[in-house]
Write a protein that holds these residues in place. Structure first.
Motif, PDB file in Angstrom:
ATOM      1  N   TRP A   1     -17.841  68.088 103.592  1.00 33.43           N
ATOM      2  CA  TRP A   1     -19.098  68.361 104.285  1.00 33.43           C
ATOM      3  C   TRP A   1     -18.844  68.627 105.774  1.00 33.43           C
ATOM      4  O   TRP A   1     -19.426  69.530 106.357  1.00 33.43           O
ATOM      5  CB  TRP A   1     -20.064  67.194 104.117  1.00 33.43           C
ATOM      6  CG  TRP A   1     -21.352  67.426 104.839  1.00 33.43           C
ATOM      7  CD1 TRP A   1     -21.779  66.832 105.976  1.00 33.43           C
ATOM      8  CD2 TRP A   1     -22.389  68.336 104.468  1.00 33.43           C
ATOM      9  NE1 TRP A   1     -23.007  67.300 106.338  1.00 33.43           N
ATOM     10  CE2 TRP A   1     -23.403  68.236 105.422  1.00 33.43           C
ATOM     11  CE3 TRP A   1     -22.543  69.227 103.411  1.00 33.43           C
ATOM     12  CZ2 TRP A   1     -24.564  68.991 105.363  1.00 33.43           C
ATOM     13  CZ3 TRP A   1     -23.704  69.975 103.351  1.00 33.43           C
ATOM     14  CH2 TRP A   1     -24.693  69.853 104.327  1.00 33.43           C
ATOM     15  N   ALA A   2     -17.961  67.830 106.386  1.00 37.60           N
ATOM     16  CA  ALA A   2     -17.647  68.039 107.797  1.00 37.60           C
ATOM     17  C   ALA A   2     -17.013  69.412 108.013  1.00 37.60           C
ATOM     18  O   ALA A   2     -17.324  70.105 108.986  1.00 37.60           O
ATOM     19  CB  ALA A   2     -16.720  66.935 108.302  1.00 37.60           C
ATOM     20  N   LEU A   3     -16.171  69.818 107.088  1.00 42.30           N
ATOM     21  CA  LEU A   3     -15.529  71.124 107.195  1.00 42.30           C
ATOM     22  C   LEU A   3     -16.541  72.247 106.992  1.00 42.30           C
ATOM     23  O   LEU A   3     -16.578  73.218 107.752  1.00 42.30           O
ATOM     24  CB  LEU A   3     -14.400  71.245 106.154  1.00 42.30           C
ATOM     25  CG  LEU A   3     -13.660  72.571 106.132  1.00 42.30           C
ATOM     26  CD1 LEU A   3     -12.822  72.713 107.390  1.00 42.30           C
ATOM     27  CD2 LEU A   3     -12.794  72.658 104.892  1.00 42.30           C
ATOM     28  N   LEU A   4     -17.407  72.114 105.998  1.00 35.38           N
ATOM     29  CA  LEU A   4     -18.361  73.179 105.682  1.00 35.38           C
ATOM     30  C   LEU A   4     -19.489  73.286 106.704  1.00 35.38           C
ATOM     31  O   LEU A   4     -20.100  74.343 106.832  1.00 35.38           O
ATOM     32  CB  LEU A   4     -18.945  72.944 104.292  1.00 35.38           C
ATOM     33  CG  LEU A   4     -17.975  73.109 103.126  1.00 35.38           C
ATOM     34  CD1 LEU A   4     -18.641  72.716 101.826  1.00 35.38           C
ATOM     35  CD2 LEU A   4     -17.442  74.529 103.057  1.00 35.38           C
ATOM     36  N   SER A   5     -19.782  72.216 107.415  1.00 30.79           N
ATOM     37  CA  SER A   5     -20.903  72.257 108.354  1.00 30.79           C
ATOM     38  C   SER A   5     -20.458  72.410 109.807  1.00 30.79           C
ATOM     39  O   SER A   5     -21.241  72.139 110.715  1.00 30.79           O
ATOM     40  CB  SER A   5     -21.751  70.997 108.196  1.00 30.79           C
ATOM     41  OG  SER A   5     -20.990  69.859 108.520  1.00 30.79           O
ATOM     42  N   GLN A   6     -19.245  72.877 110.019  1.00 30.31           N
ATOM     43  CA  GLN A   6     -18.784  73.113 111.383  1.00 30.31           C
ATOM     44  C   GLN A   6     -19.593  74.252 111.999  1.00 30.31           C
ATOM     45  O   GLN A   6     -19.795  75.294 111.373  1.00 30.31           O
ATOM     46  CB  GLN A   6     -17.305  73.476 111.407  1.00 30.31           C
ATOM     47  CG  GLN A   6     -16.382  72.334 111.111  1.00 30.31           C
ATOM     48  CD  GLN A   6     -14.927  72.763 111.127  1.00 30.31           C
ATOM     49  OE1 GLN A   6     -14.610  73.942 111.109  1.00 30.31           O
ATOM     50  NE2 GLN A   6     -14.047  71.776 111.153  1.00 30.31           N
TER      51      GLN A   6
END
Length: 142
Positions: free
Chosen positions: A55-60
């Motif tokens: 999620w952290a990677l996709l919502s950068q």
């Protein structure tokens, strides 16, 4: 006489040993079950950590900005304005959950009282005719 007492003691020892073995066997089974559950919990925690990382990677923001720029022609996306956001009290509610009082009765497009605070019902969800934060609440008749 002494032999009967010896046989009785031997029988009691065998029964006690059997009961002790059964208790130990059940305790071992419970321990195996606890270990299995702990392994499942660890797997779930690891999965949650992995999903949080995804999620952290996709919502950068940089990644999202690139996606918006590349698909803007197809999706015609526009930034969200602060006036587009709603407070929870402004969200529609089901008719059964709505307060029904005469003091908070709505008015239709012609100026007549509708007897309800709702202007429209869409798919079973009542849409308020007036802003919910200006409604006065009373007792709900059930």
């Amino acid at each position: 006489m002494f032999r009967a007492f010896d046989l009785l003691l031997i029988a009691m020892m065998v029964v006690a040993a059997t009961i002790t073995y059964q208790i130990k066997h059940r305790a071992d089974e419970k321990l195996q079950e606890v270990r299995r559950l702990e392994a499942e919990i660890k797997l779930e925690h690891d999965t949650i950590d992995l999903l949080k990382a995804d999620w952290a990677l996709l919502s950068q923001p940089n990644r999202l900005r690139k996606l918006v720029e590349s698909y803007n022609g197809e999706l015609k996306l526009a930034p969200t304005q602060p006036t587009q956001l709603a407070r929870p009290s402004e969200l529609p509610m089901y008719r059964a959950q709505a307060p029904q009082t005469e003091a908070s009765a709505g008015v239709d497009a012609t100026g007549n009282k509708t007897g309800s605070v709702f202007g429209t019902v869409i798919g079973g969800i009542a849409i308020p005719a007036i802003r919910p934060d200006t409604m006065t609440t009373g007792s709900v008749n059930r």
